[in-house]
Scaffold this motif. Structure first.
Motif, short mmCIF file in Angstrom:
data_model
loop_
_atom_site.label_atom_id
_atom_site.label_comp_id
_atom_site.label_asym_id
_atom_site.label_seq_id
_atom_site.Cartn_x
_atom_site.Cartn_y
_atom_site.Cartn_z
N HIS A 40 0.80 -1.10 0.12
CA HIS A 40 0.07 0.11 -0.03
C HIS A 40 0.99 1.38 0.06
O HIS A 40 1.79 1.25 1.00
CB HIS A 40 -0.72 0.04 1.36
N PRO A 41 1.00 2.05 -1.19
CA PRO A 41 1.68 3.37 -1.30
C PRO A 41 1.96 3.92 0.23
O PRO A 41 0.84 4.62 0.61
CB PRO A 41 1.38 3.91 -2.57
N ASP A 42 3.09 4.30 0.68
CA ASP A 42 3.32 5.17 2.05
C ASP A 42 3.81 6.45 1.40
O ASP A 42 4.34 6.57 0.28
CB ASP A 42 3.83 4.32 3.10
N PRO A 70 -4.26 -0.62 -3.27
CA PRO A 70 -4.80 0.87 -2.99
C PRO A 70 -4.16 1.53 -1.89
O PRO A 70 -3.43 0.99 -1.17
CB PRO A 70 -6.37 0.39 -2.47
N LEU A 71 -4.35 2.63 -1.95
CA LEU A 71 -3.76 3.89 -1.00
C LEU A 71 -4.78 3.51 0.28
O LEU A 71 -5.90 3.90 0.29
CB LEU A 71 -3.97 5.05 -1.19
N ASN A 76 -2.40 9.35 3.59
CA ASN A 76 -1.59 9.14 2.34
C ASN A 76 -2.69 9.47 1.05
O ASN A 76 -2.15 9.85 0.14
CB ASN A 76 -1.43 7.51 2.24
N ARG A 77 -4.00 9.19 0.89
CA ARG A 77 -4.92 9.41 0.09
C ARG A 77 -4.84 11.18 -0.21
O ARG A 77 -4.92 11.67 -1.27
CB ARG A 77 -6.26 9.07 0.21
N ALA A 78 -4.85 11.80 1.10
CA ALA A 78 -4.77 13.52 1.21
C ALA A 78 -3.42 13.70 0.46
O ALA A 78 -3.49 14.87 -0.13
CB ALA A 78 -4.92 13.63 2.64
N LEU A 79 -2.50 13.09 0.94
CA LEU A 79 -1.04 13.57 0.19
C LEU A 79 -1.11 13.51 -1.35
O LEU A 79 -0.78 14.48 -2.05
CB LEU A 79 0.05 12.54 0.72
N VAL A 88 -1.22 5.78 -11.28
CA VAL A 88 -2.32 4.95 -12.08
C VAL A 88 -2.14 3.59 -11.07
O VAL A 88 -1.30 3.30 -10.76
CB VAL A 88 -2.08 4.70 -13.23
N ARG A 89 -3.53 3.13 -11.11
CA ARG A 89 -3.45 1.66 -10.45
C ARG A 89 -3.51 0.58 -11.48
O ARG A 89 -4.21 0.88 -12.42
CB ARG A 89 -4.93 1.85 -9.76
#
Length: 192
Positions: A40-42, A70-71, A76-79, A88-89
């Motif tokens: 999960h991207p950090d 997913p984020l 992280n989504r806010a960033l 892109v996913r």
């Protein structure tokens, strides 16, 4: 492309590492690159991917930041949203067929739940984690003595590979993401 060469902290100078990364990337301009984030991207992975993409931009290389999982955290989504991070996913290996080269940042492996196309060549790996097995790529920079992968990319920028703000570029988003990545991975700079 030259033989895989592992780069570690004590074996080469900061200048030599930055020059080697530039050399490897510059030899692979014929096809687009994908910067694939594992897990999960950090913030460290996101900031490092943005810095890697900035290096590619400077070298005239088309590069896309992609992730499989997913984020998962709201911050992280806010960033990603606030900085306008172009990500892109990827849901399946076929989504990667348009790319010729693969770069991994803040990871030395890719998600096992997708099949990487045989035509996609692993080109670079930059990470501060200790892998189970060292990856084989033309450029590998694994450093366990730094607290965040974004720190390694800050060093590349410092060595002139893609200095932030150079060429009149507005690198505010890149610098902010790298700062946040370093801050979160070092526990507010208490572990550096």
């Amino acid at each position: 492309m030259s033989e895989p060469q592992a780069v570690t902290n004590g074996k080469q100078s900061a200048v030599a590492r930055a020059q080697r990364l530039e050399q490897v990337l510059s030899q692979a301009t014929d096809k687009p690159h994908v910067i694939l984030l594992a897990g999960h991207p950090d913030p460290d992975a996101i900031g490092s991917a943005m810095a890697h993409r900035r290096i590619c931009d400077r070298l005239g290389i088309s590069a896309t930041i992609a992730h499989v999982l997913p984020l998962s955290r709201s911050e992280n989504r806010a960033l990603v949203k606030l900085l306008g991070v172009p990500m892109v996913r990827i849901d399946k290996g076929e989504d990667l067929e348009e790319f010729g080269y693969l770069s991994l940042v803040d990871a030395s492996y890719y998600e096992s739940n997708i099949q990487i196309p045989d035509t996609l060549q692993l080109l670079t790996v930059v990470d501060h984690h200790r892998p189970k097995q060292p990856p084989k790529a033309p450029f590998v920079d694994l450093r366990h003595d730094v607290g965040a992968t974004a720190t390694i990319y800050a060093e590349y920028a410092e060595q002139g590979l893609a200095p932030l703000g150079s060429d009149g570029a507005d690198d505010t988003a890149v610098a902010t993401a790298m700062f946040f990545g370093i801050q979160t991975d070092t526990d507010d700079f208490s572990f550096a």
